[in-house]
Structures are given as C-alpha cells and as structure tokens.
Enzyme design. Structure first.
Site, mmCIF file in Angstrom:
data_model
loop_
_atom_site.group_PDB
_atom_site.id
_atom_site.type_symbol
_atom_site.label_atom_id
_atom_site.label_comp_id
_atom_site.label_asym_id
_atom_site.label_seq_id
_atom_site.Cartn_x
_atom_site.Cartn_y
_atom_site.Cartn_z
ATOM 1 N N GLU A 35 -4.365 -11.743 -8.081
ATOM 2 C CA GLU A 35 -3.521 -11.883 -6.885
ATOM 3 C C GLU A 35 -3.363 -13.380 -6.601
ATOM 4 O OE1 GLU A 35 -1.585 -10.139 -4.599
ATOM 5 O OE2 GLU A 35 -1.362 -12.158 -3.791
ATOM 6 N N THR A 42 1.979 -7.462 0.644
ATOM 7 C CA THR A 42 2.953 -7.531 1.730
ATOM 8 C C THR A 42 2.549 -6.635 2.892
ATOM 9 O OG1 THR A 42 4.658 -7.937 0.095
ATOM 10 C CG2 THR A 42 5.404 -7.244 2.273
ATOM 11 N N CYS A 43 2.181 -5.410 2.601
ATOM 12 C CA CYS A 43 1.899 -4.432 3.655
ATOM 13 C C CYS A 43 0.841 -4.945 4.628
ATOM 14 C CB CYS A 43 1.454 -3.116 3.018
ATOM 15 S SG CYS A 43 0.936 -1.904 4.219
ATOM 16 N N CYS A 48 3.890 -4.099 6.966
ATOM 17 C CA CYS A 48 3.619 -2.959 7.848
ATOM 18 C C CYS A 48 2.557 -3.216 8.922
ATOM 19 C CB CYS A 48 3.133 -1.760 7.036
ATOM 20 S SG CYS A 48 3.663 -1.700 5.329
ATOM 21 N N LYS A 51 3.235 -6.117 11.467
ATOM 22 C CA LYS A 51 4.439 -5.682 12.184
ATOM 23 C C LYS A 51 4.087 -4.654 13.260
ATOM 24 C CE LYS A 51 6.532 -2.259 10.819
ATOM 25 N NZ LYS A 51 7.388 -1.615 9.841
ATOM 26 N N ALA A 115 -0.759 -14.708 -12.313
ATOM 27 C CA ALA A 115 -0.848 -14.276 -13.711
ATOM 28 C C ALA A 115 0.563 -14.091 -14.244
ATOM 29 C CB ALA A 115 -1.635 -12.975 -13.805
ATOM 30 N N TYR A 180 15.898 -2.008 8.517
ATOM 31 C CA TYR A 180 14.826 -1.695 9.458
ATOM 32 C C TYR A 180 13.999 -2.915 9.841
ATOM 33 C CZ TYR A 180 10.998 -1.520 5.973
ATOM 34 O OH TYR A 180 10.066 -1.833 5.038
ATOM 35 N N GLU A 184 13.520 -3.878 13.673
ATOM 36 C CA GLU A 184 12.172 -3.873 14.250
ATOM 37 C C GLU A 184 11.834 -5.230 14.873
ATOM 38 O OE1 GLU A 184 10.019 -0.499 11.432
ATOM 39 O OE2 GLU A 184 9.881 -2.583 10.834
ATOM 40 N N ASP A 306 7.413 -2.112 -5.167
ATOM 41 C CA ASP A 306 8.682 -2.759 -4.797
ATOM 42 C C ASP A 306 9.380 -3.451 -5.956
ATOM 43 O OD1 ASP A 306 8.159 -1.931 -2.254
ATOM 44 O OD2 ASP A 306 8.214 -3.922 -1.338
ATOM 45 N N HIS A 439 3.414 23.003 24.536
ATOM 46 C CA HIS A 439 4.041 22.680 25.803
ATOM 47 C C HIS A 439 3.065 21.997 26.752
ATOM 48 C CE1 HIS A 439 6.911 23.133 29.040
ATOM 49 N NE2 HIS A 439 5.934 23.564 29.814
ATOM 50 N N GLU A 444 8.337 19.928 21.238
ATOM 51 C CA GLU A 444 8.598 21.373 21.314
ATOM 52 C C GLU A 444 10.082 21.675 21.131
ATOM 53 O OE1 GLU A 444 7.981 23.386 25.215
ATOM 54 O OE2 GLU A 444 7.616 21.382 25.991
HETATM 55 C C1 FAD Z 1 8.230 -6.985 7.412
HETATM 56 C C2 FAD Z 1 7.939 -5.780 6.574
HETATM 57 C C3 FAD Z 1 7.602 -4.592 7.183
HETATM 58 C C4 FAD Z 1 7.328 -3.471 6.413
HETATM 59 N N1 FAD Z 1 7.016 -2.312 7.056
HETATM 60 C C5 FAD Z 1 6.737 -1.203 6.337
HETATM 61 C C6 FAD Z 1 6.366 -0.003 6.988
HETATM 62 O O1 FAD Z 1 6.340 0.088 8.214
HETATM 63 N N2 FAD Z 1 6.073 1.072 6.221
HETATM 64 C C7 FAD Z 1 6.104 1.018 4.848
HETATM 65 O O2 FAD Z 1 5.802 2.016 4.198
HETATM 66 N N3 FAD Z 1 6.462 -0.115 4.199
HETATM 67 C C8 FAD Z 1 6.769 -1.226 4.917
HETATM 68 N N4 FAD Z 1 7.099 -2.388 4.265
HETATM 69 C C9 FAD Z 1 7.209 -2.378 2.788
HETATM 70 C C10 FAD Z 1 5.834 -2.496 2.116
HETATM 71 O O3 FAD Z 1 5.180 -3.622 2.592
HETATM 72 C C11 FAD Z 1 6.025 -2.578 0.604
HETATM 73 O O4 FAD Z 1 6.790 -1.483 0.178
HETATM 74 C C12 FAD Z 1 4.696 -2.566 -0.136
HETATM 75 O O5 FAD Z 1 3.880 -3.627 0.283
HETATM 76 C C13 FAD Z 1 4.952 -2.633 -1.642
HETATM 77 O O6 FAD Z 1 3.732 -2.725 -2.340
HETATM 78 P P1 FAD Z 1 3.680 -3.406 -3.778
HETATM 79 O O7 FAD Z 1 2.312 -3.163 -4.297
HETATM 80 O O8 FAD Z 1 4.818 -2.974 -4.592
HETATM 81 O O9 FAD Z 1 3.918 -4.960 -3.516
HETATM 82 P P2 FAD Z 1 3.251 -5.975 -2.505
HETATM 83 O O10 FAD Z 1 2.507 -5.311 -1.432
HETATM 84 O O11 FAD Z 1 4.335 -6.911 -2.118
HETATM 85 O O12 FAD Z 1 2.179 -6.735 -3.388
HETATM 86 C C14 FAD Z 1 2.528 -7.584 -4.429
HETATM 87 C C15 FAD Z 1 1.473 -8.665 -4.557
HETATM 88 O O13 FAD Z 1 1.629 -9.332 -5.784
HETATM 89 C C16 FAD Z 1 1.344 -10.704 -5.595
HETATM 90 N N5 FAD Z 1 1.956 -11.432 -6.714
HETATM 91 C C17 FAD Z 1 3.286 -11.627 -6.940
HETATM 92 N N6 FAD Z 1 3.452 -12.251 -8.114
HETATM 93 C C18 FAD Z 1 2.223 -12.437 -8.650
HETATM 94 C C19 FAD Z 1 1.752 -13.004 -9.872
HETATM 95 N N7 FAD Z 1 2.586 -13.453 -10.803
HETATM 96 N N8 FAD Z 1 0.421 -13.061 -10.080
HETATM 97 C C20 FAD Z 1 -0.467 -12.580 -9.150
HETATM 98 N N9 FAD Z 1 -0.058 -12.023 -7.991
HETATM 99 C C21 FAD Z 1 1.261 -11.938 -7.759
HETATM 100 C C22 FAD Z 1 1.913 -11.007 -4.244
HETATM 101 O O14 FAD Z 1 1.309 -12.157 -3.668
HETATM 102 C C23 FAD Z 1 1.592 -9.726 -3.472
HETATM 103 O O15 FAD Z 1 0.369 -9.838 -2.789
HETATM 104 C C24 FAD Z 1 7.376 -3.545 5.002
HETATM 105 C C25 FAD Z 1 7.709 -4.748 4.373
HETATM 106 C C26 FAD Z 1 7.988 -5.846 5.150
HETATM 107 C C27 FAD Z 1 8.358 -7.142 4.469
#
Ligand code: FAD
Length: 463
Positions: A35, A42-43, A48, A51, A115, A180, A184, A306, A439, A444
């Site tokens: 990482e 992101t989450c 998430c 937020k 990586a 969204y 939000e 994602d 209720h 309901e």
């Molecule tokens: C503001 C916001 C609000 C959201 N709200 C919701 C919600 O309410 N409900 C919901 O279900 N989803 C929500 N999401 C979406 C959710 O966050 C993502 O769908 C989810 O985090 C995707 O997971 P992931 O594992 O694909 O990627 P990520 O969680 O993005 O993780 C990818 C990781 O890889 C790391 N990385 C990238 N490139 C490299 C590399 N080359 N080497 C090492 N590490 C690397 C990054 O630093 C990151 O930590 C939201 C997103 C945002 C931006």
C-alpha cells in the site's frame, strides 16, 4: 515448493486488496500486500467512513432546530471544524490499525510501498527497489478524483480528497458535479453552515437514480437553501486578489466563492503501473479489462474493485475479492454477482434504492405497476419541518415481482439494505402485502400500498 517468492502479491491496501490478502493468508498461502498511502484505502481514509462521519456532524443543525418542537430549548450552538477533522482522523487511524492487525493476524506480509508490475509474475517495490515474484497477482489499486485538467484553473480547485482535511471551513463553496459524491458533500457543507452551490451539466442531479427521487431530493435541497444550477458548467476558475475563487459559469455568470470543489468522476489508478509490460489491457478510460472471474488479459494477474470500473462501491470490491478467493483457492469457480445492488446516497434527506428506476423498468416490462406514497413523516409533525418522504415500489405485472424499490427520507439507506434482501430473494408484491406492518414507522408504508398509483403499458401511462 513454489518457484515464486509469494503465492499471492496484492497491490493496493483498500477494501478489495485487504480482503483478498487476508483471506488468502488465512488459507495458509504466502501473501504480501503493498500500500503506497494508508491501509484501508479510499473507503476508510477518504471515502465512505469519513464522509458518513461528516454527514452525522452536518445533521446536528437540523436536530437542534427540530428539538424545539418537542419541547427542548437548545442553548448557544457553535461548530468547531478543526475538532471534527481531528476526531475523524483519530477514528480512521483506529480503523487503519484494525486493517493492519487483520492482515498481520492472518499471516500476510504488510508492505508500506508503491508496487508496480515489471513482468508477468514480477512486482517492483518502490521503497526498496527490490523485485519480487508471485504465482498470482491481484491489482486492487482503486481510483482517484478526476482533476479535470481541461478546466482552466483546475489547480485552484479541491476534490473530495482535500475536502476532508481543509485547514478552515470555508464560508462558501461551489461544487461541480451531479453524482452522489457531489450531492453528499453539498449537503454536508450546507449542514455545517457553508453557503453552498451545486453546479451540474445534466438536466437533473443523480442521473442513474429514479426520477421521483431525483426531483424530490432536488426540491428538498433547495428548500433547505442549497443553490442548484443544472444544465450549467464552470468554464474557468481564477483567484481573486483576496484569495477567493472566481468561477466563470456558462449560464450564471461569475460566482465568487471560498472554495471550488470538483466532483466530476473518478479515474482508475493505472498510470505507470507497468500494465503494458505485464500484458494487462485497459479500456479507453484506463480501467483494467477483466472477465467474469476478475481475470485480466495476463495469465495469473487479476484485478478487482474500482480499478476495473464495474460498480464502484466498497461492498462490491469486497465481494469481488471473496469470489477471487473462492475461484482460485477453494476450487469453487464463482463470478461476482452485480445484480440488484442496494445502495444509498447520504444526502439530507437520504436516498435508499435497489433495482430498476421507473424509466428502465418501463422499457423492460410490458406492464408495470407503480406503487407510490409521498407523505410527511411523523417526526416532522411536531418539528414543523416541511420535508416529505417518498416511497415507491415497481412491480412487473406479469409475474408480480418487485423489480425496484426507492425511498427518499430519513434512514432510507438502512431500509434499502433490507429491501435488497427481499428483491434478491425474488419477492412479489403479494409477499409485501402479506407482511405485517411495524407500527408506527415510516417503513410500514412499504407493506401498506395496496393499490397501484398508476400503471404503465409499453412505457405509456394508462389513464
Ligand atoms: C468521497 C467518497 C465517498 C464514498 N462513499 C461510499 C459509500 O458511501 N459507500 C460505498 O460503498 N462506497 C463509497 N465510495 C466508494 C468506495 O470508497 C470504493 O468503491 C472502494 O474504496 C473501492 O475499493 P478498492 O479496493 O477497489 O480501492 P481503494 O479503496 O481505492 O484502494 C486502493 C488502494 O490502492 C492504493 N494504491 C494505488 N496504487 C498503488 C500502487 N501502485 N502500489 C501500492 N498501493 C497503491 C491506494 O493508495 C489505495 O489505498 C466512496 C468513495 C469516495 C471517493
């Protein structure tokens, strides 16, 4: 004895990556995960979780107002942005620790480094320059907010990444986008007392949601005082002498504001990842192309979450990771199921939804029954708040199956989770009808809408 350093190497410590690494390690596989920023992805770090914490914070202004109607007098109120940011930071740090602990307990090697792929089974670690090999590689690198380079002055704008950690709470903000995340944040900032404008190029916010909810939310947000400018865009952003931002819009002239936030989509983190060297194909948006089992075009390399741009939600990334584990390590080929995903928009009022929107269902089914209720929830009676709730069930008349359920109002997200189970189980309207109501609740209404509000035949509304 494997010829590789690892059985599995995971790139990205977010929702999908951590789940893949943890489950594989728990099965006794030799696993490493890298990482480059913070575990949790992101989450946890800038999606998430923070937020939702900010949504809670922003709701108090209305709670204080509503309390009056229930006999409470609330004294002087003051909001401290720095305190909220610090509390949020403490919580996400705690969660990050839990992610690391989960990985360590399962026996995965935790690497704090970027990586990149350097060959079909090889990964280079930026922190040390070392190259390691793995039998399987999972790419779960997620995405980042689009910087919208084409916009003159885009570098003066913030995205959701920065919005969480601003030094000061702005007095005013202009948010570009109609998805969204934009919606939000508009509600969050407004609730915290920021003069908020949302600008969106489309006709109505939240394009893929049911029309009723889109209109209902738009009206409710405007009623609160959020300015919404649809069918307009920002053409340029510049800095005024006082340091404020001047956004030139196409239709509404210049808007002078403290911050401009761009929430105009997300871009997969695939740049400089060595994908070409490894033979991993991407689409025109840079998302990794995968088959039904999250296999990329390179043998032994998988992608999920994602970065594959299927459905960008945390539970989906986690589900795709679990399917990968079933398929590759449990001899149980399982492809992710992206059908009927319940989801929420944490706007104020909230949206909770599962299944098809009315337009889509009307195109799909020859005859559609629409059950719709719009009412003032009980909690709004004494508070005097004007807010309305909307509930809607869409039923395919041919087999009586509920094909869409949509809610606008308090706790809509919580309700959507349970509706998700009913729709996934293939429940019919008759199943809803013979379910006893709880209720007095707002929910309901979902089991007491006995007569259709209207019907659509071949997309046309019947008289
Ligand atoms: C503001 C916001 C609000 C959201 N709200 C919701 C919600 O309410 N409900 C919901 O279900 N989803 C929500 N999401 C979406 C959710 O966050 C993502 O769908 C989810 O985090 C995707 O997971 P992931 O594992 O694909 O990627 P990520 O969680 O993005 O993780 C990818 C990781 O890889 C790391 N990385 C990238 N490139 C490299 C590399 N080359 N080497 C090492 N590490 C690397 C990054 O630093 C990151 O930590 C939201 C997103 C945002 C931006």
């Amino acid at each position: 004895m494997t010829a590789f350093d690892y059985d599995l190497f995971v790139i990205g410590g977010g929702s999908g990556g951590v789940r893949s690494a943890r489950l594989a390690a728990a099965l006794g596989k030799k696993v490493a995960i890298a990482e480059e920023f913070r575990y949790g992805g992101t989450c946890v770090i800038r999606g998430c979780v923070p937020k939702k914490l900010y949504v809670y914070a922003s709701q108090f202004a209305e709670h204080f107002e509503d309390a009056l109607g229930f006999g409470w007098s609330v004294g002087e109120r003051r909001f401290d942005w720095q305190k909220l940011v610090a509390a949020k930071e403490q919580e996400i740090t705690r969660l990050e620790g839990l992610y690391r602990k989960g990985l360590a307990n399962a026996g995965a090697e935790i690497l704090d480094t970027r990586a990149e792929l350097v060959g079909p089974n090889e990964v280079r670690l930026s922190a040390t320059g070392k190259t390691v090999s793995a039998e399987r590689i999972v790419i779960a690198v997620g995405g980042h907010p689009s910087p919208h380079d084409a916009l003159p002055g885009h570098e003066l704008c913030i995205t959701s990444n920065e919005a969480f950690d601003l030094d000061q709470l702005p007095k005013s903000i202009l948010i570009a986008g109609g998805g969204y995340i934009a919606v939000e944040f508009a509600n969050i900032f407004h609730g915290l007392g920021v003069e908020t404008t949302l600008i969106y190029r489309g006709k109505e916010i939240l394009s893929r949601f049911d029309q009723d909810l889109r209109r209902g939310l738009h009206a409710a947000m405007e009623e609160k005082g959020i300015r919404i400018l649809c069918e307009d865009i920002i053409q340029s952003v510049s800095a005024g002498r006082d340091g404020r931002r001047i956004a030139a819009t196409m239709k509404h002239g210049e808007i002078v504001t403290d911050q401009v936030m761009l929430a105009l989509g997300r871009v997969p983190n695939t740049r400089s990842l060595g994908l070409e060297t490894a033979g991993v194909k991407t689409d025109e948006r840079g998302a990794i192309v995968v088959d039904a089992y999250s296999r990329t075009t390179a043998p032994g390399i998988f992608a999920l979450g994602d970065v594959t741009d299927r459905v960008q939600l945390t539970p989906v990334a986690i589900h795709e990771a679990m399917c990968f584990i079933e398929t590759e390590y449990k001899n149980n080929p399982t492809s992710p199921d992206h059908d009927l995903i319940a989801t929420a928009v944490f706007s104020q009022p909230e949206i909770g939804t599962v299944g098809m929107a009315e337009d889509e269902a009307a195109r799909r089914f020859a005859e559609l029954e629409v059950y719709r209720a719009e009412f003032r929830p009980m909690r709004a009676t004494l508070s005097g708040r004007k807010e309305k709730m909307i509930m809607k069930l869409l039923v395919n008349a041919a087999d009586r199956k509920v094909v869409g359920a949509h809610i606008l109002g308090h706790d809509a997200g919580e309700m959507a989770q349970l509706l998700g189970i009913s729709l996934k189980a293939g429940c019919t309207k008759d199943d809803f009808d013979r379910t006893m109501a709880v209720h007095p609740t707002a929910a309901e209404e979902l089991v007491t809408m006995y007569q259709p509000s209207y019907r659509l035949r071949n997309g046309e509304r019947l008289p």
